[in-house]
Design a protein around this motif. Structure first.
Motif, PDB file in Angstrom:
ATOM      1  N   ASP A  82       2.483   9.069  -1.992  1.00  0.00           N
ATOM      2  CA  ASP A  82       2.975   8.747  -3.324  1.00  0.00           C
ATOM      3  C   ASP A  82       3.639   9.969  -3.955  1.00  0.00           C
ATOM      4  O   ASP A  82       2.974  10.832  -4.514  1.00  0.00           O
ATOM      5  CB  ASP A  82       1.794   8.267  -4.184  1.00  0.00           C
ATOM      6  CG  ASP A  82       2.214   7.747  -5.551  1.00  0.00           C
ATOM      7  OD1 ASP A  82       3.432   7.728  -5.828  1.00  0.00           O
ATOM      8  OD2 ASP A  82       1.329   7.373  -6.327  1.00  0.00           O
TER       9      ASP A  82
ATOM     10  N   VAL B 127       0.863  -1.185   0.000  1.00  0.00           N
ATOM     11  CA  VAL B 127       0.000   0.000   0.000  1.00  0.00           C
ATOM     12  C   VAL B 127       0.894   1.227   0.000  1.00  0.00           C
ATOM     13  O   VAL B 127       1.742   1.391   0.878  1.00  0.00           O
ATOM     14  CB  VAL B 127      -0.930   0.035   1.226  1.00  0.00           C
ATOM     15  CG1 VAL B 127      -1.710   1.343   1.265  1.00  0.00           C
ATOM     16  CG2 VAL B 127      -1.868  -1.163   1.219  1.00  0.00           C
TER      17      VAL B 127
ATOM     18  N   ALA C 265      -7.395   8.887   2.267  1.00  0.00           N
ATOM     19  CA  ALA C 265      -6.649   9.630   1.245  1.00  0.00           C
ATOM     20  C   ALA C 265      -5.161   9.732   1.562  1.00  0.00           C
ATOM     21  O   ALA C 265      -4.352  10.013   0.673  1.00  0.00           O
ATOM     22  CB  ALA C 265      -7.244  11.029   1.083  1.00  0.00           C
TER      23      ALA C 265
ATOM     24  N   LEU D 100      -5.257  13.058  -2.239  1.00  0.00           N
ATOM     25  CA  LEU D 100      -6.084  11.996  -2.808  1.00  0.00           C
ATOM     26  C   LEU D 100      -5.187  10.844  -3.209  1.00  0.00           C
ATOM     27  O   LEU D 100      -4.189  11.040  -3.926  1.00  0.00           O
ATOM     28  CB  LEU D 100      -6.836  12.525  -4.049  1.00  0.00           C
ATOM     29  CG  LEU D 100      -7.686  11.510  -4.822  1.00  0.00           C
ATOM     30  CD1 LEU D 100      -8.842  11.027  -3.949  1.00  0.00           C
ATOM     31  CD2 LEU D 100      -8.193  12.120  -6.120  1.00  0.00           C
ATOM     32  N   ASP D 101      -5.511   9.655  -2.682  1.00  0.00           N
ATOM     33  CA  ASP D 101      -4.728   8.457  -2.997  1.00  0.00           C
ATOM     34  C   ASP D 101      -3.229   8.671  -2.741  1.00  0.00           C
ATOM     35  O   ASP D 101      -2.376   8.207  -3.515  1.00  0.00           O
ATOM     36  CB  ASP D 101      -4.956   8.024  -4.432  1.00  0.00           C
ATOM     37  CG  ASP D 101      -6.398   7.621  -4.706  1.00  0.00           C
ATOM     38  OD1 ASP D 101      -7.059   7.148  -3.783  1.00  0.00           O
ATOM     39  OD2 ASP D 101      -6.856   7.794  -5.861  1.00  0.00           O
ATOM     40  N   GLY D 102      -2.937   9.374  -1.662  1.00  0.00           N
ATOM     41  CA  GLY D 102      -1.538   9.563  -1.273  1.00  0.00           C
ATOM     42  C   GLY D 102      -0.795  10.650  -2.017  1.00  0.00           C
ATOM     43  O   GLY D 102       0.384  10.883  -1.773  1.00  0.00           O
ATOM     44  N   ARG D 103      -1.466  11.339  -2.934  1.00  0.00           N
ATOM     45  CA  ARG D 103      -0.846  12.426  -3.704  1.00  0.00           C
ATOM     46  C   ARG D 103      -1.402  13.770  -3.250  1.00  0.00           C
ATOM     47  O   ARG D 103      -2.582  13.884  -2.961  1.00  0.00           O
ATOM     48  CB  ARG D 103      -1.082  12.238  -5.204  1.00  0.00           C
ATOM     49  CG  ARG D 103      -0.271  11.097  -5.803  1.00  0.00           C
ATOM     50  CD  ARG D 103      -0.542  10.994  -7.309  1.00  0.00           C
ATOM     51  NE  ARG D 103       0.392  10.081  -7.940  1.00  0.00           N
ATOM     52  CZ  ARG D 103       1.551  10.450  -8.498  1.00  0.00           C
ATOM     53  NH1 ARG D 103       1.885  11.736  -8.497  1.00  0.00           N
ATOM     54  NH2 ARG D 103       2.350   9.573  -9.057  1.00  0.00           N
TER      55      ARG D 103
END
Length: 223
Positions: free
Chosen positions: A25, A21, A45, A217-220
């Motif tokens: 990012d 996971v 997130a 969002l989603d690690g960004r």
């Protein structure tokens, strides 16, 4: 104003293979001294992971994190503990107060762990509680206070040691609208007094008033 925080190409990865996971990012982020920044994102997130990294509670898997010009990524556990105690004040959604202690004792406790003398930590705790408008509630326990008052105690605890950075994680999440507005105004007043404030929230309306807003969002991180 100088730069207080800089993250360069930060990744936080949990697990491996099919269970891998990527919670952060390729995050790059700069925050100046005296800035008020809101980071907004939904559950999952990456907000909590980013907060843990910024607060030196967790470390990046890859990338670098500079705080006050020092490379946190190279620090050992003891040095990280010292950095947290001297550079960062935390405010959490759940207040994290000790029910058997008065407001004054709750604010004093972290100062005691830092080895500050009893006289000085009493002075710092009283000053911090006065700064959040609780000079008449110092000897009340959490159960004798409203949610908004408890969060004010938590903020006093965060600022008592006079750190340059305040990390506020969903500070209005447990409060009614009116109390939430009061807490946000208190955070803004701390910022006007020179503190750098980073607010983590899932609520765009809470973030909207901040001078600078980033989205995760989603690690960004975007914005």
């Amino acid at each position: 104003m100088g730069e207080l925080i800089r993250i360069e190409h930060g990744y936080k990865i949990y697990g491996s293979g099919a269970c891998r996971v990527c919670a952060l990012d390729d995050v790059s982020l700069s925050v100046s001294e005296g800035e008020f920044l809101a980071i907004v994102g939904q559950s999952g997130a990456g907000k909590s992971t980013l907060l843990s990294v910024l607060g030196c509670l967790d470390s990046l898997t890859r990338g670098t994190y500079f705080l006050c010009g020092k490379n946190v990524s190279l620090m050992g556990r003891n040095e990280l503990t010292r950095v947290r105690g001297s550079k960062i004040g935390f405010v959490f959604q759940g207040y994290n107060l000790i029910n058997d202690l008065t407001a004054l004792e709750n604010v004093e406790l972290p100062l005691r762990y830092r080895g500050i003398s009893p006289k000085r930590r009493r002075e710092l705790a009283e000053s911090a509680l006065c700064s959040v408008g609780l000079e008449h509630r110092m000897h009340h326990k959490p159960s004798q206070m409203s949610g908004g008052q408890q969060q004010r105690v938590a903020i006093a605890r965060a600022v008592a040691a006079q750190p340059p950075l305040i990390l506020a994680d969903e500070p209005t999440g447990n409060l009614d609208t009116s109390s939430g507005r009061d807490i946000m105004e208190l955070l803004y007043s701390l910022n006007r007094a020179g503190k750098t404030v980073i607010l983590i929230t899932h609520d765009p309306s809470v973030a909207a008033a901040a001078p600078r807003v980033l989205r995760i969002l989603d690690g960004r991180v975007f914005g």
